[in-house]
Scaffold this motif. Structure first.
Motif, mmCIF file in Angstrom:
data_model
loop_
_atom_site.group_PDB
_atom_site.id
_atom_site.type_symbol
_atom_site.label_atom_id
_atom_site.label_comp_id
_atom_site.label_asym_id
_atom_site.label_seq_id
_atom_site.Cartn_x
_atom_site.Cartn_y
_atom_site.Cartn_z
ATOM 1 N N SER A 133 9.195 1.603 9.359
ATOM 2 C CA SER A 133 9.741 2.940 9.581
ATOM 3 C C SER A 133 10.610 3.411 8.425
ATOM 4 O O SER A 133 10.866 4.612 8.288
ATOM 5 C CB SER A 133 10.569 2.961 10.874
ATOM 6 N N ASN A 134 11.066 2.492 7.602
ATOM 7 C CA ASN A 134 11.922 2.843 6.462
ATOM 8 C C ASN A 134 11.135 3.312 5.257
ATOM 9 O O ASN A 134 11.643 4.037 4.408
ATOM 10 C CB ASN A 134 12.770 1.632 6.042
ATOM 11 N N VAL A 135 9.906 2.858 5.161
ATOM 12 C CA VAL A 135 9.058 3.218 4.032
ATOM 13 C C VAL A 135 7.619 3.253 4.530
ATOM 14 O O VAL A 135 7.218 2.424 5.346
ATOM 15 C CB VAL A 135 9.210 2.217 2.864
ATOM 16 N N ASN A 136 6.863 4.230 4.067
ATOM 17 C CA ASN A 136 5.502 4.399 4.575
ATOM 18 C C ASN A 136 4.558 3.389 3.918
ATOM 19 O O ASN A 136 3.715 3.730 3.098
ATOM 20 C CB ASN A 136 5.012 5.820 4.311
ATOM 21 N N GLU A 137 4.720 2.121 4.291
ATOM 22 C CA GLU A 137 3.927 1.059 3.672
ATOM 23 C C GLU A 137 2.501 1.040 4.210
ATOM 24 O O GLU A 137 1.576 0.643 3.522
ATOM 25 C CB GLU A 137 4.616 -0.289 3.912
ATOM 26 N N LYS A 138 2.330 1.442 5.447
ATOM 27 C CA LYS A 138 1.006 1.485 6.077
ATOM 28 C C LYS A 138 0.930 2.725 6.963
ATOM 29 O O LYS A 138 1.722 3.645 6.822
ATOM 30 C CB LYS A 138 0.783 0.223 6.922
ATOM 31 N N VAL A 139 -0.009 2.700 7.887
ATOM 32 C CA VAL A 139 -0.180 3.822 8.814
ATOM 33 C C VAL A 139 0.253 3.428 10.228
ATOM 34 O O VAL A 139 -0.078 4.106 11.195
ATOM 35 C CB VAL A 139 -1.653 4.286 8.825
ATOM 36 N N TYR A 140 1.004 2.352 10.332
ATOM 37 C CA TYR A 140 1.248 1.758 11.641
ATOM 38 C C TYR A 140 2.197 2.554 12.529
ATOM 39 O O TYR A 140 2.135 2.441 13.755
ATOM 40 C CB TYR A 140 1.772 0.333 11.481
ATOM 41 N N THR A 141 3.101 3.335 11.957
ATOM 42 C CA THR A 141 4.018 4.072 12.833
ATOM 43 C C THR A 141 3.285 5.188 13.578
ATOM 44 O O THR A 141 3.669 5.541 14.693
ATOM 45 C CB THR A 141 5.203 4.660 12.048
ATOM 46 N N VAL A 142 2.234 5.735 12.977
ATOM 47 C CA VAL A 142 1.417 6.716 13.703
ATOM 48 C C VAL A 142 0.712 6.029 14.870
ATOM 49 O O VAL A 142 0.635 6.572 15.979
ATOM 50 C CB VAL A 142 0.394 7.384 12.763
ATOM 51 N N SER A 143 0.221 4.817 14.634
ATOM 52 C CA SER A 143 -0.409 4.056 15.718
ATOM 53 C C SER A 143 0.606 3.706 16.800
ATOM 54 O O SER A 143 0.292 3.733 17.996
ATOM 55 C CB SER A 143 -1.038 2.771 15.166
ATOM 56 N N LEU A 144 1.816 3.371 16.381
ATOM 57 C CA LEU A 144 2.871 3.056 17.349
ATOM 58 C C LEU A 144 3.143 4.260 18.245
ATOM 59 O O LEU A 144 3.280 4.123 19.470
ATOM 60 C CB LEU A 144 4.145 2.647 16.610
ATOM 61 N N HIS A 156 -0.030 13.056 0.066
ATOM 62 C CA HIS A 156 0.451 14.250 -0.633
ATOM 63 C C HIS A 156 -0.697 15.107 -1.164
ATOM 64 O O HIS A 156 -0.635 16.341 -1.115
ATOM 65 C CB HIS A 156 1.356 13.833 -1.792
ATOM 66 N N MET A 157 -1.748 14.475 -1.645
ATOM 67 C CA MET A 157 -2.818 15.226 -2.319
ATOM 68 C C MET A 157 -4.088 15.369 -1.483
ATOM 69 O O MET A 157 -5.099 15.871 -1.968
ATOM 70 C CB MET A 157 -3.189 14.533 -3.630
ATOM 71 N N LEU A 158 -4.042 14.938 -0.226
ATOM 72 C CA LEU A 158 -5.249 14.917 0.604
ATOM 73 C C LEU A 158 -6.331 14.066 -0.058
ATOM 74 O O LEU A 158 -7.496 14.456 -0.148
ATOM 75 C CB LEU A 158 -5.779 16.329 0.861
ATOM 76 N N GLY A 159 -5.926 12.900 -0.507
ATOM 77 C CA GLY A 159 -6.879 11.973 -1.094
ATOM 78 C C GLY A 159 -7.484 11.071 -0.039
ATOM 79 O O GLY A 159 -7.247 11.234 1.165
ATOM 80 N N ILE A 160 -8.263 10.109 -0.483
ATOM 81 C CA ILE A 160 -8.918 9.172 0.434
ATOM 82 C C ILE A 160 -8.489 7.759 0.066
ATOM 83 O O ILE A 160 -8.886 7.238 -0.979
ATOM 84 C CB ILE A 160 -10.449 9.302 0.366
ATOM 85 N N ILE A 205 -7.768 10.520 -5.983
ATOM 86 C CA ILE A 205 -7.922 9.228 -5.304
ATOM 87 C C ILE A 205 -9.043 9.390 -4.285
ATOM 88 O O ILE A 205 -8.903 10.118 -3.296
ATOM 89 C CB ILE A 205 -6.620 8.788 -4.610
ATOM 90 N N ASN A 206 -10.147 8.725 -4.541
ATOM 91 C CA ASN A 206 -11.345 8.888 -3.718
ATOM 92 C C ASN A 206 -11.997 7.519 -3.535
ATOM 93 O O ASN A 206 -13.105 7.270 -3.989
ATOM 94 C CB ASN A 206 -12.313 9.867 -4.392
ATOM 95 N N ASP A 221 0.804 -1.227 0.000
ATOM 96 C CA ASP A 221 0.000 0.000 0.000
ATOM 97 C C ASP A 221 0.836 1.277 0.000
ATOM 98 O O ASP A 221 0.299 2.369 0.180
ATOM 99 C CB ASP A 221 -0.922 0.024 1.229
ATOM 100 N N THR A 222 2.121 1.137 -0.185
ATOM 101 C CA THR A 222 3.012 2.293 -0.062
ATOM 102 C C THR A 222 2.626 3.438 -0.984
ATOM 103 O O THR A 222 2.459 4.583 -0.548
ATOM 104 C CB THR A 222 4.462 1.869 -0.366
ATOM 105 N N SER A 223 2.494 3.149 -2.270
ATOM 106 C CA SER A 223 2.197 4.212 -3.235
ATOM 107 C C SER A 223 0.855 4.872 -2.946
ATOM 108 O O SER A 223 0.702 6.092 -3.102
ATOM 109 C CB SER A 223 2.201 3.637 -4.656
ATOM 110 N N GLU A 224 -0.109 4.067 -2.540
ATOM 111 C CA GLU A 224 -1.436 4.608 -2.235
ATOM 112 C C GLU A 224 -1.365 5.624 -1.101
ATOM 113 O O GLU A 224 -1.910 6.734 -1.203
ATOM 114 C CB GLU A 224 -2.384 3.468 -1.861
#
Length: 312
Positions: A148-159, A59-63, A254-255, A50-53
């Motif tokens: 932590s090396n690549v933003n593959e998910k949203v898990y570091t914010v949860s961490l 970047h664009m405030l997409g969903i 992206i919506n 899911d990195t690119s998504e």
């Protein structure tokens, strides 16, 4: 839990005022070193899954795909804007965001580990080394480092959220009877509700905090005013999800799930009930309806297989 363990939680460690002061400077140094490690090993661009998504939507405030992760999107966009003047690519910038959140989480873990070690030793050096060792092991574990090396998910914010809530729980214990303890609990409720806008993973810490309160000061759970104020701030925290219908109505590139709502009242209803009522499109996004997840029971596989997969 033994009587001795309960007594240890209630009593302050045997140390002077200097030893009771949290080592914030050392914690931020530890966090900075972790951030430097992640920066040195950072992915320069996008990666699999899911990195690119998430990089693009941040970047664009997409969903992104349901549940939409509005807190992550807003934070990643703010980070991307702030780092524009460095001339970094979008992918590198948001990968750095993931690294920063993880490093900040480990600064919190340093404080938590140091606090726990106060119950085992009055030697400051011992506690600092122990906290540093805990941070080293955690930050270099395979899953944490790779996220932590690549933003593959949203898990570091949860961490980070889990680490912050853990530290606030410690501060609540330290401030019992000083007039600040209730404020800290309300803040924790707000952060927990807000973090739902990133990922439900943050709720993993909620049962632990509940048990911690029950053991340390169970009378707190009888304060009905806390429940009223807590419910109010929880709604404020959950309101981050209003970003989804508001942004969806503007038709971003992206919506995913297009969670637009006909009016604010139906959107609020969906947010407050977390998809149990109100705006159908938003409710479906919050409930991840498109995935058609099976119920917990009956089990789809033997428990042994699930445990084996976890251990693997």
């Amino acid at each position: 839990m033994s009587r001795a363990s309960k007594q240890a939680l209630h009593e302050s460690p045997k140390s002077g005022a200097e030893n009771l002061r949290p080592p914030y400077k050392e914690a931020w140094i530890a966090g900075a070193l972790v951030f430097a490690l992640y920066w040195l090993t950072l992915s320069p661009t996008t990666a699999f899954w899911d990195t690119s998504e998430y990089i693009a939507t941040g970047h664009m405030l997409g969903i992104p795909h349901p549940p939409g992760n509005p807190l992550f999107v807003v934070l990643a966009r703010a980070w991307s804007v702030l780092f524009t003047f460095f001339g970094l690519s979008v992918a590198t910038s948001i990968n750095l965001f993931s690294a920063f959140m993880s490093a900040a989480a480990h600064a919190m873990w340093f404080l938590v580990a140091h606090h726990i070690l106060r119950y085992f030793s009055s030697d400051k050096l011992f506690r600092l080394v122990g906290a540093a060792a805990a941070v080293l092991v955690s930050s270099t574990s395979f899953t944490v480092w790779s996220q932590s090396n690549v933003n593959e998910k949203v898990y570091t914010v949860s961490l980070f959220t889990i680490a912050l809530l853990s530290w606030l729980a410690v501060r609540w214990q330290e401030n019992l009877g000083k007039g600040k303890d209730d404020n800290l609990l309300i803040l924790m409720v707000f952060i927990l509700a807000l973090s739902v806008g990133n990922h439900l993973m943050a709720f993993l810490v909620a049962p632990a905090i509940g048990i911690f309160i029950l053991v340390v000061h169970p009378q707190t759970l009888l304060n009905w005013r806390l429940y009223l104020v807590g419910a109010a701030v929880a709604i404020v925290g959950l309101s981050i999800h209003l970003f989804l219908p508001l942004r969806a109505g503007l038709q971003p590139v992206i919506n995913e799930a297009a969670p637009a709502c006909p009016d604010i009242s139906s959107a609020l209803s969906a947010v407050v009930t977390y998809g149990k009522a109100g705006c159908a499109a938003l409710a479906e996004a919050l409930n991840r309806t498109q995935y058609e997840k099976p119920p917990l029971l009956p089990r789809s596989a033997p428990l042994v297989s699930q445990v084996a997969n976890y251990l693997q």
